[in-house]
Design a protein around this motif. Structure first.
Motif, PDB file in Angstrom:
ATOM      1  N   LEU A 126      38.710  20.105  29.580  1.00 56.02           N
ATOM      2  CA  LEU A 126      40.076  20.307  29.955  1.00 56.02           C
ATOM      3  C   LEU A 126      40.899  19.004  29.899  1.00 56.02           C
ATOM      4  O   LEU A 126      42.193  19.042  29.583  1.00 56.02           O
ATOM      5  CB  LEU A 126      39.973  20.762  31.572  1.00 56.02           C
ATOM      6  N   ALA A 127      40.134  18.069  29.940  1.00 52.47           N
ATOM      7  CA  ALA A 127      40.613  16.539  29.787  1.00 52.47           C
ATOM      8  C   ALA A 127      41.022  16.322  28.395  1.00 52.47           C
ATOM      9  O   ALA A 127      42.184  15.607  28.330  1.00 52.47           O
ATOM     10  CB  ALA A 127      39.652  15.483  30.188  1.00 52.47           C
ATOM     11  N   ALA A 128      40.225  16.795  27.259  1.00 53.40           N
ATOM     12  CA  ALA A 128      40.740  16.796  26.046  1.00 53.40           C
ATOM     13  C   ALA A 128      41.809  17.360  25.676  1.00 53.40           C
ATOM     14  O   ALA A 128      42.749  17.134  24.993  1.00 53.40           O
ATOM     15  CB  ALA A 128      39.653  16.989  25.259  1.00 53.40           C
ATOM     16  N   LEU A 129      42.020  18.623  26.362  1.00 50.30           N
ATOM     17  CA  LEU A 129      43.438  19.361  26.031  1.00 50.30           C
ATOM     18  C   LEU A 129      44.566  18.772  26.610  1.00 50.30           C
ATOM     19  O   LEU A 129      45.421  18.693  25.988  1.00 50.30           O
ATOM     20  CB  LEU A 129      43.116  20.671  26.481  1.00 50.30           C
ATOM     21  N   GLU A 130      44.393  18.374  27.909  1.00 43.49           N
ATOM     22  CA  GLU A 130      45.327  17.550  28.412  1.00 43.49           C
ATOM     23  C   GLU A 130      46.002  16.410  27.763  1.00 43.49           C
ATOM     24  O   GLU A 130      47.152  16.183  27.544  1.00 43.49           O
ATOM     25  CB  GLU A 130      45.074  17.452  29.900  1.00 43.49           C
ATOM     26  N   GLU A 131      44.985  15.451  27.023  1.00 44.98           N
ATOM     27  CA  GLU A 131      45.306  14.535  26.374  1.00 44.98           C
ATOM     28  C   GLU A 131      45.984  14.982  25.283  1.00 44.98           C
ATOM     29  O   GLU A 131      47.122  14.463  24.625  1.00 44.98           O
ATOM     30  CB  GLU A 131      43.901  13.745  26.021  1.00 44.98           C
ATOM     31  N   SER A 132      45.713  16.141  24.382  1.00 38.12           N
ATOM     32  CA  SER A 132      46.333  16.591  23.058  1.00 38.12           C
ATOM     33  C   SER A 132      47.625  17.062  23.487  1.00 38.12           C
ATOM     34  O   SER A 132      48.437  17.083  22.686  1.00 38.12           O
ATOM     35  CB  SER A 132      45.395  17.600  22.649  1.00 38.12           C
ATOM     36  N   LEU A 133      48.033  17.455  24.765  1.00 39.58           N
ATOM     37  CA  LEU A 133      49.492  17.988  24.884  1.00 39.58           C
ATOM     38  C   LEU A 133      50.515  16.757  24.752  1.00 39.58           C
ATOM     39  O   LEU A 133      51.483  16.901  24.531  1.00 39.58           O
ATOM     40  CB  LEU A 133      49.727  18.029  26.505  1.00 39.58           C
ATOM     41  N   LEU A 134      49.961  15.343  24.743  1.00 40.86           N
ATOM     42  CA  LEU A 134      50.715  14.292  24.483  1.00 40.86           C
ATOM     43  C   LEU A 134      51.079  14.033  23.118  1.00 40.86           C
ATOM     44  O   LEU A 134      51.898  13.267  22.813  1.00 40.86           O
ATOM     45  CB  LEU A 134      50.194  12.996  25.224  1.00 40.86           C
ATOM     46  N   ASP A 135      50.315  14.695  22.368  1.00 40.01           N
ATOM     47  CA  ASP A 135      50.283  14.449  20.835  1.00 40.01           C
ATOM     48  C   ASP A 135      51.198  15.628  20.119  1.00 40.01           C
ATOM     49  O   ASP A 135      50.778  16.900  20.111  1.00 40.01           O
ATOM     50  CB  ASP A 135      48.957  14.591  20.158  1.00 40.01           C
ATOM     51  N   GLN A 136      52.318  15.376  19.912  1.00 41.60           N
ATOM     52  CA  GLN A 136      53.272  16.461  19.522  1.00 41.60           C
ATOM     53  C   GLN A 136      52.684  17.371  18.401  1.00 41.60           C
ATOM     54  O   GLN A 136      53.333  18.723  18.188  1.00 41.60           O
ATOM     55  CB  GLN A 136      54.674  16.022  19.027  1.00 41.60           C
ATOM     56  N   SER A 148      46.853  21.640  34.985  1.00 39.18           N
ATOM     57  CA  SER A 148      47.471  21.225  33.725  1.00 39.18           C
ATOM     58  C   SER A 148      48.905  21.491  33.634  1.00 39.18           C
ATOM     59  O   SER A 148      49.721  21.316  33.044  1.00 39.18           O
ATOM     60  CB  SER A 148      46.947  21.637  32.537  1.00 39.18           C
ATOM     61  N   ILE A 149      49.526  22.643  34.792  1.00 45.82           N
ATOM     62  CA  ILE A 149      50.809  23.024  34.466  1.00 45.82           C
ATOM     63  C   ILE A 149      51.894  21.925  34.781  1.00 45.82           C
ATOM     64  O   ILE A 149      52.802  22.200  34.059  1.00 45.82           O
ATOM     65  CB  ILE A 149      50.760  23.996  35.810  1.00 45.82           C
ATOM     66  N   PRO A 150      51.610  20.962  35.577  1.00 44.69           N
ATOM     67  CA  PRO A 150      52.819  19.885  35.667  1.00 44.69           C
ATOM     68  C   PRO A 150      53.071  19.243  34.017  1.00 44.69           C
ATOM     69  O   PRO A 150      53.985  19.037  34.067  1.00 44.69           O
ATOM     70  CB  PRO A 150      52.116  18.868  36.585  1.00 44.69           C
ATOM     71  N   LEU A 151      52.009  18.983  33.581  1.00 42.46           N
ATOM     72  CA  LEU A 151      52.092  18.597  32.266  1.00 42.46           C
ATOM     73  C   LEU A 151      52.669  19.363  31.331  1.00 42.46           C
ATOM     74  O   LEU A 151      53.440  19.237  30.355  1.00 42.46           O
ATOM     75  CB  LEU A 151      50.465  18.275  31.589  1.00 42.46           C
ATOM     76  N   LEU A 152      52.575  20.626  31.286  1.00 41.52           N
ATOM     77  CA  LEU A 152      53.081  21.808  30.540  1.00 41.52           C
ATOM     78  C   LEU A 152      54.297  21.895  30.904  1.00 41.52           C
ATOM     79  O   LEU A 152      55.317  21.916  30.147  1.00 41.52           O
ATOM     80  CB  LEU A 152      52.494  23.260  30.846  1.00 41.52           C
ATOM     81  N   ILE A 153      54.702  21.714  32.299  1.00 42.77           N
ATOM     82  CA  ILE A 153      56.422  21.582  32.699  1.00 42.77           C
ATOM     83  C   ILE A 153      57.100  20.801  32.242  1.00 42.77           C
ATOM     84  O   ILE A 153      58.205  20.614  31.666  1.00 42.77           O
ATOM     85  CB  ILE A 153      56.403  21.633  34.097  1.00 42.77           C
ATOM     86  N   THR A 154      56.470  19.505  31.944  1.00 44.76           N
ATOM     87  CA  THR A 154      56.876  18.210  31.171  1.00 44.76           C
ATOM     88  C   THR A 154      57.401  18.598  29.663  1.00 44.76           C
ATOM     89  O   THR A 154      58.352  18.265  29.423  1.00 44.76           O
ATOM     90  CB  THR A 154      56.125  16.916  31.335  1.00 44.76           C
ATOM     91  N   GLN A 155      56.301  19.184  29.342  1.00 44.63           N
ATOM     92  CA  GLN A 155      56.353  19.508  27.878  1.00 44.63           C
ATOM     93  C   GLN A 155      57.506  20.447  27.725  1.00 44.63           C
ATOM     94  O   GLN A 155      58.632  20.151  26.674  1.00 44.63           O
ATOM     95  CB  GLN A 155      55.157  20.152  27.169  1.00 44.63           C
TER      96      GLN A 155
END
Length: 660
Positions: A365-375, A395-402
């Protein structure tokens, strides 16, 4: 006397009145008579008539059997294209082309490029290939002479004979031992065709696995590639086959490695012995050509290995550390050395694999969240999070940011991910509904879309007009139809589109379109049935082509009260439409048996064979069918006789003992 005159003069107007009808009936020729007439044109010297006759014979299919002798006569023609087309037509006749077997056997020698080598870029198929293909279609009557050809001194004859036996499928099982011997032939093309054939005839794995595993060490790379494919078809899977495939992971050829990995992945947990070598392959820099793809593009072997590990599932947990390393790209060996030559990167493949293997892993989960920041991999990471389901809620807040900074394509897929993780998420649903109004077929994660729609279709009915208005593209029609079917009667407005899709779809996806129409139409009211009825009765002239009307007739099989209309439509002059009617009646089970029995007298052999198959699939009507099917053992068509014999065997097993 006056009475007789009165009767005579009364009859005359009746005869005159019905004369046009009687003449029209007389003008109607049976398929057999038409085929004989076309055969004469095909043998003539008028090129225009010749090719017109050829095209019509191709349309007649099995009904062209009376032209068999004429087609055999064309096989020594100087016109090579005419010979090829004649051979193809003979194959279309199946067992009715049995008289052509000796001539076709002779033509096997006229070959430079056997079928498999041609597929791999060796050159275009030639007369020998076409003859082999036709012999495979003719089936069992050709098996004995083909088996004898496996020991012919000419390479082309041996190779083409092996291909023909493989194309014959399970009916060629008696030739298994001969093909095993041919798989050790001194010529690579014969070995290649024999190995391919062994994978097609579904033999007993116990007999063929040792021989196929031995071919994994063949000096020719094409033979090794095809051997892996053949091992993939054998069921049940033998431990020796698994060990052979694991050994193939170390092959020097990237395509052999990748296909072996893919086959092991298809075996799931049964291939857990392959976890260690597959994990080692994650660091491979090898690549292999994309099947049927652009010659400048290839797939990373490492990505294929990751996908195989994912399919093995939780049994592959020892590979998780390496998969996490690939996701994080912490080691330079995982970096793609060329975006041009690797169109499937290791990182997305590793994400999907890890999500299948250990969805509960906090480290994942942590690795996937970090990968969300890599376009470069953000959307792939989001899709992997969707595979985790509710476990990824944090992880939803991160997804909303994206989501806020994403383009339209990314917004739709990110919204799908959010709703997949949390179905009642307000913002996710709002964005999803907005983006669905302008759906892009090419840039949508269809699997995720279907998953979300299936959960609560009523919420997303706005997508129906969008789906109905998507451009019709053969190859995509089935997928579009499956989505529309999720909405049931709510998708009634899409019925005209789906009816058009019947004609536009490829043959293999047409059943999906018909099934979708059946699901939508059978759940709706009488007006929709009336609209479909117009198509069956050909009232809608612009869409009245036979293939569409046949498909609509099949759809009518979903209606419980459709038997009278379908029975009436059996009078349609088009065999294609009547075949559609037969398929519709087959859906009615016992209620359709009566009309189907009348079809056994249809003038078209194609229609009769279809009816035989439909009756064989209906054990409820076994008693009535068994009373009529033996009459077809005298049918003019060998192919129909064979179908009738097989149907009798099947129904005799299905008939209750009391009935017997």
């Amino acid at each position: 006397m006056k009475t007789k005159k009165a009767i005579r003069w009364a009859v005359v107007p009746c005869v005159v009145w019905f004369l046009p009808t009687l003449c029209a009936a007389a003008d109607k020729t049976s398929p057999a008579d038409e085929a004989r007439a076309l055969a004469k044109d095909f043998q003539g010297k008028d090129l225009h008539k010749r090719w017109e006759a050829l095209l019509r014979l191709e349309e007649l299919g099995l009904d062209a059997a009376p032209a068999c002798a004429a087609l055999i006569g064309v096989l020594d023609d100087k016109d090579v294209e005419a010979r090829r087309r004649a051979i193809e037509l003979l194959g279309q006749l199946e067992q009715d082309a049995e008289p052509a077997i000796p001539t076709l056997i002779k033509l096997l020698a006229e070959s430079t490029f056997p079928k498999i080598l041609s597929d791999m870029g060796g050159g275009p198929p030639d007369i020998g290939f076409h003859a082999a293909h036709a012999l495979g279609q003719i089936g069992p009557p050709a098996m004995k002479p083909l088996t004898a050809c496996l020991s012919d001194r000419r390479i082309a004859v041996r190779a083409n004979a092996a291909f023909a036996l493989g194309y014959m499928g399970s009916e060629a099982r008696p030739a298994t031992d001969h093909l095993l011997i041919a798989s050790m032939d001194k010529d690579k093309s014969v070995r290649l065709e024999a190995v391919w054939a062994l994978g097609q005839i579904t033999p007993d794995p116990q007999r063929v696995v040792p021989g196929l595993v031995g071919r994994l060490a063949d000096e020719n790379v094409s033979v090794r590639r095809v051997t892996v494919e053949s091992l993939a078809t054998l069921r049940p899977v033998k431990p020796l086959a698994v060990q052979g495939l694991i050994h193939a992971l170390g092959d020097e050829d990237g395509a052999v490695q990748a296909r072996a990995a893919g086959v092991l992945g298809e075996l799931g947990p049964r291939a857990k012995a392959a976890v260690k070598p597959l994990t080692k392959m994650l660091r491979s820099e090898a690549s292999h050509p994309v099947p049927f793809g652009h010659p400048f593009f290839s797939d990373a072997v490492s990505a294929t290995a990751a996908e195989a590990l994912g399919r093995i599932g939780p049994e592959a947990k020892p590979a998780l550390p390496e998969l996490l390393a690939a996701i994080g790209d912490s080691d330079r060996k995982f970096r793609e050395y060329s975006t041009l030559t690797k169109n499937r990167a290791i990182r997305p493949a590793a994400m999907r694999a890890a999500a299948r293997i250990a969805p509960e892993s906090p480290a994942l989960l942590a690795a996937l969240e970090e990968s969300l920041l890599d376009q470069s991999v953000a959307v792939d990471a989001a899709r992997a999070l969707a595979m985790l389901g509710p476990k990824a809620r944090r992880s939803i807040p991160l997804l909303i940011t994206q989501l806020k900074d994403a383009d339209s394509y990314e917004r739709l897929n990110l919204a799908l991910v959010i709703v997949s993780i949390q179905p009642d998420h307000e913002l996710g649903n709002k964005v999803l509904l907005e983006e669905l109004e302008d759906l892009d077929r090419d840039n949508t994660d269809w699997d995720l879309l279907v998953s979300v729609l299936r959960r609560s279709p009523k919420k997303y009915v706005k997508i129906i007009p969008t789906m109905a208005n998507l451009p019709g593209i053969p190859g995509e029609e089935g997928r579009t139809a499956n989505v529309l079917a999720l909405f049931g009667a709510d998708a009634r407005s899409a019925v005209p589109t789906l009816i058009g899709s019947i004609g536009n779809a490829y043959d293999e996806e047409r059943p999906e379109v018909i099934a979708a129409l059946g699901k939508i139409a059978s759940s709706d009211s009488e007006p929709l049935r009336e609209a479909l009825k117009d198509y069956v009765e050909d009232k809608v002239s612009q869409d009245g082509v036979a293939v569409i009307r046949a498909g609509v007739a099949e759809v009518f099989g979903y209606f419980p009260d459709s038997v009278p209309l379908l029975t009436e439509t059996l009078r349609d002059p088009s065999p294609v439409v009547r075949i559609g009617v037969v398929k519709g009646l087959a859906r009615r089970g016992k209620d359709g048996v009566g009309p189907l029995l009348t079809v056994l007298k249809d003038p078209s052999a194609r229609v009769r064979r279809e009816a035989v198959g439909a009756l064989a699939a209906c054990p409820e009507g076994a008693r009535r069918s068994l009373a009529q099917l033996p009459k077809l053992m005298q049918d003019d068509s060998r192919t129909v006789r064979k179908a009738a014999w097989e149907a009798i065997q099947r129904l005799e097993k299905a008939e209750p003992p009391a009935a017997k």
